[in-house]
Scaffold this motif. Structure first.
Motif, PDB file in Angstrom:
ATOM      1  N   ARG A   1      -5.297  15.744  -6.488  1.00 44.89           N
ATOM      2  CA  ARG A   1      -6.248  16.721  -5.937  1.00 44.89           C
ATOM      3  C   ARG A   1      -5.611  17.481  -4.774  1.00 44.89           C
ATOM      4  O   ARG A   1      -5.786  18.690  -4.620  1.00 44.89           O
ATOM      5  N   ILE A   2      -4.875  16.762  -3.959  1.00 44.05           N
ATOM      6  CA  ILE A   2      -4.200  17.402  -2.822  1.00 44.05           C
ATOM      7  C   ILE A   2      -3.175  18.418  -3.330  1.00 44.05           C
ATOM      8  O   ILE A   2      -3.116  19.558  -2.861  1.00 44.05           O
ATOM      9  N   GLU A   3      -2.384  17.995  -4.302  1.00 46.45           N
ATOM     10  CA  GLU A   3      -1.358  18.915  -4.836  1.00 46.45           C
ATOM     11  C   GLU A   3      -2.014  20.194  -5.375  1.00 46.45           C
ATOM     12  O   GLU A   3      -1.550  21.305  -5.106  1.00 46.45           O
TER      13      GLU A   3
ATOM     14  N   LYS B   1       0.835  -1.209   0.000  1.00 43.81           N
ATOM     15  CA  LYS B   1       0.000   0.000   0.000  1.00 43.81           C
ATOM     16  C   LYS B   1       0.875   1.266   0.000  1.00 43.81           C
ATOM     17  O   LYS B   1       0.611   2.220  -0.713  1.00 43.81           O
ATOM     18  N   ALA B   2       1.930   1.244   0.798  1.00 42.95           N
ATOM     19  CA  ALA B   2       2.841   2.400   0.848  1.00 42.95           C
ATOM     20  C   ALA B   2       3.539   2.574  -0.493  1.00 42.95           C
ATOM     21  O   ALA B   2       3.726   3.704  -0.968  1.00 42.95           O
TER      22      ALA B   2
ATOM     23  N   TRP C   1       3.445  15.466   5.680  1.00 39.92           N
ATOM     24  CA  TRP C   1       2.327  15.827   4.791  1.00 39.92           C
ATOM     25  C   TRP C   1       1.345  14.697   4.550  1.00 39.92           C
ATOM     26  O   TRP C   1       0.223  14.925   4.100  1.00 39.92           O
ATOM     27  N   LEU C   2       1.738  13.462   4.817  1.00 44.55           N
ATOM     28  CA  LEU C   2       0.807  12.345   4.612  1.00 44.55           C
ATOM     29  C   LEU C   2      -0.078  12.132   5.843  1.00 44.55           C
ATOM     30  O   LEU C   2      -0.998  11.324   5.822  1.00 44.55           O
TER      31      LEU C   2
ATOM     32  N   HIS D   1      -5.395   9.540   2.575  1.00 47.37           N
ATOM     33  CA  HIS D   1      -4.746  10.266   1.472  1.00 47.37           C
ATOM     34  C   HIS D   1      -5.300   9.787   0.127  1.00 47.37           C
ATOM     35  O   HIS D   1      -5.663  10.586  -0.732  1.00 47.37           O
ATOM     36  N   ALA D   2      -5.385   8.465  -0.016  1.00 46.85           N
ATOM     37  CA  ALA D   2      -5.831   7.903  -1.306  1.00 46.85           C
ATOM     38  C   ALA D   2      -7.277   8.283  -1.590  1.00 46.85           C
ATOM     39  O   ALA D   2      -7.661   8.489  -2.737  1.00 46.85           O
ATOM     40  N   ARG D   3      -8.069   8.395  -0.526  1.00 44.23           N
ATOM     41  CA  ARG D   3      -9.490   8.731  -0.702  1.00 44.23           C
ATOM     42  C   ARG D   3      -9.652  10.129  -1.307  1.00 44.23           C
ATOM     43  O   ARG D   3     -10.577  10.394  -2.053  1.00 44.23           O
TER      44      ARG D   3
END
Ligand code: PLP
Length: 432
Positions: free
Chosen positions: A337-339, A117-118, A268-269, A330-332
């Protein structure tokens, strides 16, 4: 992720978590906090980011802009960590340390699911990932693990965080490798100038380039892809210090083309403190000796990848449960989008600051070099004074930098109103 599911079912059976709240990922985990809505808003909901902000335990009137030091954990992450620790402390006598039972200490198992996952967030395989405790540890593992002889040269920048340079300096003092810290123009005018600094510095003895993806103090987004391409042509090993980049920018290690990448997901994660990731490209994994050695220090089986670099003894499994939940959270939302969100907000901050007389932005403003960290100051006002004024007047938390500057790290939990509030305080101080 078998162990996790059964582990979470057991938590539920113990009454520590509602089953429906944890079995299917971060979005459901947020239901642990019963005051929060269960479902995520749709992508185009105008209140999307406001909803996201509500997933954090921080009081609504406090604006946190110091993610560059440590990220804030959302409820799903925090609740998963607390529940995991409660589970351990409630059931510790039942582990026979023989049969199949859920992971209750970290530091000994392969953790393939979590590594996978990571790896997903970096575009790497499970085998290419080691779960470590922070970027400093990952950087140390590479710096100590590479076979280097006296006179071999390592190129860094003069903008390293201590965690990015300490291990190399130690080897220089102890074993005679040569460490050169290349001067980065401040603020750098464009990416080409930075690439040129490295192109001109690489020589016959250069064996490693180890540089940040984003520098700590000034938030310079380095042209890592171009520098890695340059290094590859000369067969120079590349290590990127991604402590400030993972979770802020979309990071694709294959696109960057580096040999190794170290990250601190507790920034940030938004993972709990004490989580690190180290990526080493499959073809280079065997080139890194283990630094901390336990049972598997000499395990070069390709299917185990760099599990050799996870040999640090007992660690807190709850932190990995938290990392798992942070990766889901984060993935959700999505890296891209975050960037877009964080750069958009930071651009608004930069644009506002540029209009205020007496304010100087020390970070880059060139779009290819700028990121969501903005280092700025007001003529005649100390950084400490500005930091305190922002807190006292608006409960805005930034971090003072040496001299007349603060660093404002803008994350997706920050809002346009908080940027406006910042500018209001800066304007008032600049007038004095
Ligand atoms: C660029 C950079 N590298 C490394 C570190 C060290 O991070 P950690 O303490 O999580 O290892 C930091 C921390 O601020 C940083 O900014």
């Amino acid at each position: 992720m078998m162990y996790r599911r059964s582990f979470l079912q057991r938590l539920s059976a113990l009454g520590l978590l509602p089953l429906t709240g944890v079995a299917t990922g971060a979005s459901d985990l947020s239901s642990v906090n019963v005051s929060e809505p269960r479902k995520w808003p749709s992508e185009d909901d105008p209140h999307y980011w406001r909803w996201i902000r509500k997933q954090f335990p921080m009081p609504a009137d406090e604006a946190y802009f110091n993610t560059g030091t440590l990220g804030a954990c959302p409820h799903p992450v925090l609740d998963a960590v607390v529940a995991s620790m409660k589970e351990l402390e409630t059931t510790i006598a039942r582990y026979d340390y023989r049969g199949e039972h859920p992971e209750y200490i970290a530091g000994y198992r392969m953790q393939v699911d979590l590594r996978k996952k990571a790896g997903g967030v970096l575009n790497a395989t499970a085998q290419e990932i080691a779960l470590v405790q922070n970027a400093t540890m990952g950087i140390n593992f590479v710096a100590n693990g590479l076979q280097l002889k006296p006179g071999d040269e390592v190129l860094l920048t003069d903008q390293e965080h201590p965690g990015g340079q300490g291990a190399w300096d130690l080897r220089a003092k102890r074993q005679g490798i040569v460490v050169r810290k290349l001067a980065i123009p401040l603020p750098p005018p464009d990416p080409e100038t930075m690439v040129k600094v490295f192109a001109e510095a690489i020589g016959p003895n250069t064996k490693v380039i180890a540089i940040p993806h984003i520098t700590s103090r000034f938030g310079i987004r380095m042209p890592v892809r171009e520098i890695c391409a340059l290094a590859r042509e000369r067969e120079v090993f590349t290590l990127i210090d991604g402590a400030q980049a993972l979770g802020q920018l979309r990071v694709d290690v294959k696109e960057i083309g580096c040999d190794a990448y170290a990250a601190s997901p507790h920034k940030w994660l938004l993972a709990p403190p004490g989580n690190g990731l180290l990526y080493v490209r499959a073809e280079r994994g065997a080139d890194i000796w283990a630094t901390l050695a336990s049972a598997h220090w000499d395990d070069y089986a390709p299917e185990n990848g760099i599990f050799r670099l996870m040999q640090f003894g007992t660690a807190n499994a709850a932190l990995l449960v938290g990392l798992d939940a942070a990766l889901d959270f984060h993935a959700r939302i999505g890296s891209e989008r975050i960037e877009r969100r964080v750069i958009g907000l930071a651009d608004a901050l930069r644009a506002g600051l540029q209009k205020i007389n007496g304010v100087k932005i020390f970070s880059p403003v060139h779009p290819a070099l700028a990121c969501a960290m903005v280092n700025y100051g007001i003529a005649g006002v100390k950084g400490a004074e500005l930091q305190d004024a922002l807190w006292q007047r608006k409960k805005i938390r930034v971090r003072e930098q040496a001299g007349q500057a603060v660093r404002q790290s803008v994350h997706f939990y920050n809002s346009p109103e908080e940027i406006d509030g910042t500018l209001e305080v800066v304007r008032a101080l600049a007038k004095k």
